[in-house]
Design a protein around this motif. Structure first.
Motif, short mmCIF file in Angstrom:
data_model
loop_
_atom_site.label_atom_id
_atom_site.label_comp_id
_atom_site.label_asym_id
_atom_site.label_seq_id
_atom_site.Cartn_x
_atom_site.Cartn_y
_atom_site.Cartn_z
N VAL A 139 0.59 -1.24 0.15
CA VAL A 139 0.18 0.13 0.25
C VAL A 139 1.25 1.22 -0.53
O VAL A 139 1.59 0.67 1.14
CB VAL A 139 -0.85 -0.31 1.56
N GLN A 140 0.77 1.64 -1.21
CA GLN A 140 1.00 3.12 -1.04
C GLN A 140 0.33 4.34 0.08
O GLN A 140 0.24 4.97 0.78
CB GLN A 140 1.79 3.91 -2.44
N ASN A 141 -0.74 4.03 -1.18
CA ASN A 141 -1.87 5.20 -0.85
C ASN A 141 -3.12 4.52 -1.52
O ASN A 141 -3.26 2.94 -2.29
CB ASN A 141 -2.14 6.66 -1.06
N GLY A 142 -4.78 5.00 -1.05
CA GLY A 142 -5.59 4.54 -1.75
C GLY A 142 -5.94 4.45 -3.51
O GLY A 142 -6.71 3.51 -4.05
N ASP A 143 -4.94 5.19 -4.30
CA ASP A 143 -5.38 5.10 -5.33
C ASP A 143 -4.13 4.14 -6.06
O ASP A 143 -4.06 4.30 -7.31
CB ASP A 143 -5.64 6.66 -6.01
N PHE A 144 -3.31 3.86 -5.56
CA PHE A 144 -1.64 3.27 -5.82
C PHE A 144 -1.30 1.68 -5.19
O PHE A 144 -0.41 2.47 -3.62
CB PHE A 144 -0.46 4.22 -5.61
N HIS A 145 -2.07 0.74 -5.70
CA HIS A 145 -1.76 0.26 -4.40
C HIS A 145 -1.60 -1.69 -4.90
O HIS A 145 -2.61 -2.17 -5.97
CB HIS A 145 -2.46 -0.59 -3.50
N VAL A 146 -1.44 -2.45 -4.52
CA VAL A 146 -1.28 -4.32 -5.07
C VAL A 146 -1.59 -4.74 -4.15
O VAL A 146 -1.65 -5.10 -3.07
CB VAL A 146 0.74 -4.14 -5.65
N LEU A 147 -2.00 -5.83 -4.83
CA LEU A 147 -2.95 -7.28 -4.14
C LEU A 147 -2.84 -8.41 -4.53
O LEU A 147 -3.26 -8.53 -5.55
CB LEU A 147 -4.45 -6.68 -3.47
N LEU A 148 -2.32 -9.01 -3.92
CA LEU A 148 -2.63 -10.33 -3.70
C LEU A 148 -4.14 -11.61 -2.27
O LEU A 148 -3.47 -11.71 -1.31
CB LEU A 148 -0.63 -11.55 -3.51
N VAL A 149 -4.77 -11.70 -3.22
CA VAL A 149 -5.65 -12.15 -2.76
C VAL A 149 -6.19 -13.50 -3.06
O VAL A 149 -6.19 -13.31 -4.26
CB VAL A 149 -6.69 -10.70 -2.46
#
Length: 509
Positions: free
Chosen positions: A395-405
């Motif tokens: 997570v950088q912020n609400g508009d820039f993040h990466v998820l492995l879910v």
């Protein structure tokens, strides 16, 4: 003579402020929208630090709810006077109120008081306790004379209020012609003169430390003829440490002077996913003026007995009654959406409507990425339905993040860039899975396993440039952690995490 490695506080620890009480040193940094905020660190040798608490650890202390990314708690200053700690800071873009405030405590580990609001415009307030019994506050505000032009103001501080009292004095507006963002001011009385230390040039590649001095606290202040006393702006891109600035001075018991400051370690060019970190360098005095040594990755340590603290465990098995103090949430939680007791030995995150993109308080617990090369892994037990998802996030912020879910459709590697979500890769999975990220400078690789055995990559490496503040904006670094959401739906279930491990990896040879 021993040596130490910079930074002394890796990961997103910007705007450091330091004070000494006897043989002990205490330090605090900015935390913006993250909770608990304003971590307080303790050291005996200026090199080894341990977190002893947070000055902001109760949601009702400050109205941090709803602040935007990189809003919140800016540039604190920590001082000790007459047996009491005083921490002054600014709340930026608060929903209920914004402005300066003071927290006080008898013990730096807490408890800290509720916020006492103070007058004064702008940001970066600092306190100075003079030897005549009076105390003073400085701060920074924009003037409007030209873009980025600021001035440093001074008013008397009454600790008993606490309150700012008396006449205001404008004492500084920059050391060079056309100066921008003269900020981060601190006052000291050294050798009978008042020394003003400021940042200048903006908190990026042009950052610098400037100093001035005066015979009276209200001025007039004359600039140091050697300004800037510290900067890496002249070294350009490609240097391993950039953006040096926002310094605070401290004297050791045997008379050495040192400066804590912020700087960045870019992974290439000016791109930096770690954020602004806390560094340490020596300060010498020449003709009554301070001169800072260059900020180096490895240098001679202070002439203090080494005092390392026990290493924190690399793996959190979630076997305590509450979250370890290194975990943070986005903004203060107003409800208890996590548990370590419902299923002992597991961290249970409740699936709630909030997402990382919503600017609220989602079910996310994160810790700072502290190393350019690292690995972070977890074991997830989760039975998703509808649009529920849970897993590990960068997570950088609400508009820039990466998820492995894990989702109802299997594992997904998702990238959210400029507010647009993209599916990068998918894999079948049900029930229990091990998930992780490895970071190698600019590149992140997602890894997973649904059966015993080694983890395997999922999808192509993700370009970490999108997680740097130079691309994503703001003032923070990357956080890595555990996430669960019902994506707008009320009444979701839960996700269980068996453990979380974070380890540095060897860098490139």
């Amino acid at each position: 003579m021993t040596r130490f490695r910079n930074p002394i506080l890796p990961g997103c620890h910007p705007d450091p402020s330091i004070c000494r009480v006897g043989d002990d040193f205490y330090l605090v940094t900015s935390t913006f929208e993250w909770f608990p905020g304003l971590p307080v660190f303790h050291s005996r040798d200026l090199v080894h630090w341990r977190r002893v608490g947070h000055a902001f650890d109760r949601p009702d202390q400050l109205p941090l709810d709803g602040v935007p990314a990189s809003g919140g708690l800016y540039a604190p200053t920590l001082r000790h006077h007459d047996g009491r700690f005083h921490l002054i800071c600014t709340l930026v873009d608060g929903a209920e109120w914004s402005g300066h405030f003071v927290l006080t405590a008898d013990d730096p580990a807490g408890p800290w008081s509720d916020a006492h609001r103070l007058d004064g415009a702008g940001i970066d307030p600092s306190l100075f306790f003079d030897d005549d019994g009076r105390a003073w506050c400085t701060g920074t505000r924009l003037t409007g004379r030209y873009e980025g032009h600021t001035e440093i103001w001074l008013r008397e501080y009454d600790p008993s209020g606490p309150a700012l009292v008396g006449e205001e004095h404008v004492i500084w507006d920059g050391a060079v012609k056309g100066a921008i963002w003269a900020e981060g001011s601190h006052l000291y009385k050294i050798g009978g003169k008042y020394h003003l230390v400021t940042a200048e040039g903006g908190t990026a590649l042009e950052h610098a430390v400037m100093t001035a001095r005066a015979d009276a606290v209200t001025g007039p202040y004359e600039g140091n003829p050697r300004n800037p006393v510290l900067t890496n702006r002249h070294l350009g891109l490609g240097h391993p440490i950039v953006g040096t600035g926002h310094g605070d001075l401290v004297e050791t018991p045997d008379g050495e002077w040192w400066m804590v400051l912020l700087a960045m370690r870019p992974h290439h060019g000016d791109r930096c996913v770690l954020g602004r970190e806390t560094f340490l360098t020596a300060v010498r005095w020449m003709d009554g003026w301070p001169v800072a040594d260059p900020v180096e990755p490895v240098r001679a340590a202070p002439s203090l007995p080494p005092a390392p603290w026990p290493a924190e465990p690399a793996c959190d098995h979630f076997d305590g009654p509450d979250l370890a103090p290194g975990w943070n949430t986005l903004r203060p939680p107003r409800e208890r959406w996590w548990s370590l007791t419902e299923r002992p030995g597991r961290l249970r995150l409740r699936l709630r409507p909030e997402t990382l993109a919503a600017g609220a308080n989602p079910s996310f617990v994160g810790r700072r990425q502290e190393h350019p090369d690292f690995a972070a892994f977890t074991a997830l037990e989760f039975a998703p339905r509808d649009d529920e998802q849970a897993g590990i996030a960068l997570v950088q912020n609400g508009d820039f993040h990466v998820l492995l879910v894990s989702t109802e459709r299997g594992l997904r590697l998702l990238k959210r860039e400029q507010g647009v979500e993209t599916v990068l890769a998918e894999a079948p999975a049900t029930g229990r899975a091990r998930l992780g990220f490895e970071g190698h400078g600019r590149w992140y690789r997602a890894l997973y396993a649904t059966e015993p055995g080694p983890l395997v990559p999922l999808g192509p490496p993700v370009d970490g440039d999108m997680l740097s503040s130079q691309v994503a904006g703001g003032f923070t670094g990357v956080y890595v952690g555990l996430y669960a959401t019902a994506d707008g739906r009320v009444g979701g279930g839960h996700a269980d995490f068996d453990w979380f491990e974070y380890r540095p990896l060897p860098g490139p040879v």
